[in-house]
Scaffold this active site. Structure first.
Site, mmCIF file in Angstrom:
data_model
loop_
_atom_site.group_PDB
_atom_site.id
_atom_site.type_symbol
_atom_site.label_atom_id
_atom_site.label_comp_id
_atom_site.label_asym_id
_atom_site.label_seq_id
_atom_site.Cartn_x
_atom_site.Cartn_y
_atom_site.Cartn_z
ATOM 1 C CB SER A 106 -10.024 -29.976 21.833
ATOM 2 O OG SER A 106 -9.246 -30.740 20.957
ATOM 3 C CD GLU A 199 -10.088 -35.424 25.058
ATOM 4 O OE1 GLU A 199 -10.528 -36.080 24.084
ATOM 5 O OE2 GLU A 199 -9.524 -34.321 24.914
ATOM 6 C CG HIS A 269 -12.371 -34.828 20.751
ATOM 7 N ND1 HIS A 269 -11.431 -34.839 21.764
ATOM 8 C CD2 HIS A 269 -12.079 -33.747 19.981
ATOM 9 C CE1 HIS A 269 -10.612 -33.801 21.612
ATOM 10 N NE2 HIS A 269 -10.988 -33.131 20.545
#
Length: 299
Positions: A106, A199, A269
């Site tokens: 992330s 993503e 995620h």
């Protein structure tokens, strides 16, 4: 031996604070069961505003991981936000020379791309401490992560939707918001002929499209051989969106971008995700939706 001495796992928190402190202990116990020494940085147990610690302390945690002779792989606690504030203060060549391997997720996209841009350093995007320390960790996630880290060559099979493709190049990317965020900065690597994966979480389709347009208009998508889209999760359409969903956003980008765009990469995620080496080499072969990713040169 020196190699055995450096077989430890380090936990640090360069971004957000622990949402489930008990996960740290569970993750440590599981690594210890596998025979690894675990070094838990104090930032894993602290909080400052929305961060794990103040900037100086989070920066010091990164340096502690790189300087610890017992830490082979430094695993970030979780994502969140915070890396953008640290990038100008880090010497990536020093971190690359330390030999520490970084397993991240992330928000760590900012570090990974800066490391690739400034030191041609490979990092690994996959599960973090909160994944390893889940009450019931994903066997898929753990198996793929451990297998990739233990082998210099590793092959992944999955289903991808899009055109047939056969190509090879540098694998890079990460969280879409962070990738777009670094465009125009010295922390954005120049990768020609690469394979980009993306993503995101909590971003509605029109915002996903807008960020992809930024990469398109900057010429970044056109310089790649393929774009692999993972999971885009945890968003809700509003009345303004109407029927404009993620499929519509991706179709729009496909209409203006000549680079093959494939969807369905098991990454994001989500509970079940691959581990991907940012800066490593990927040989991609997609035929009738069946894909193989041959991963190598990732140290």
């Amino acid at each position: 031996t020196p190699q055995a001495a450096r077989a430890g796992r380090g936990f640090d928190a360069p971004s957000g604070f622990a949402l489930d402190p008990a996960a740290i202990d569970r993750a440590a116990a599981r690594f210890e069961e596998r025979g690894h020494r675990v070094v838990v940085d104090p930032t894993c147990h602290s909080r400052h505003q929305r961060f794990a610690a103040a900037d100086d302390e989070r920066l010091a945690a990164v340096l502690r991981m790189a300087g610890n002779p017992h830490v082979d792989i430094a695993i970030t606690l979780r994502g969140g936000y915070g890396w953008s504030r640290l990038l100008p203060r880090l010497d990536m060549t020093v971190l690359a020379a330390s030999g520490t391997r970084w397993l991240w997720y992330s928000d760590f996209t900012a570090f990974a791309l800066a490391a690739l841009a400034q030191a041609r350093m490979t990092t690994w995007m996959g599960p973090v401490v909160s994944d390893f320390g889940a009450v019931a960790p994903s066997a898929f996630t753990v198996e793929h992560c451990v297998s990739l880290l233990e082998h210099t060559r590793y092959e992944v099979a999955c289903a991808l939707e899009g055109p047939d493709v056969a190509c090879a190049g540098t694998l890079w990317g990460g969280n879409l918001a962070l990738v777009a965020h670094l465009v125009g900065t010295p922390f954005m690597p120049v990768v020609d002929g690469g394979i980009m994966f993306l993503e995101d979480v909590g971003e509605t389709p029109y915002r996903v499209e807008r960020m992809l347009y930024q990469l398109h208009l900057a010429g970044i998508l056109a310089r790649q051989q393929a774009i692999l889209l993972g999971r885009f999760t945890e968003f809700a359409l509003s009345d303004n969106d109407g029927c404009y969903d993620l499929d519509a956003a991706i179709a729009q980008i496909r209409s203006v971008c000549t680079t093959p765009i494939l969807t369905g990469l098991p990454f994001g995620h989500v509970r079940d995700k691959l581990t991907l080496p940012v800066g490593g080499r990927c040989a991609l072969d997609v035929r009738a939706g069946a894909a193989t990713l041959g991963l190598s040169d990732h140290g």
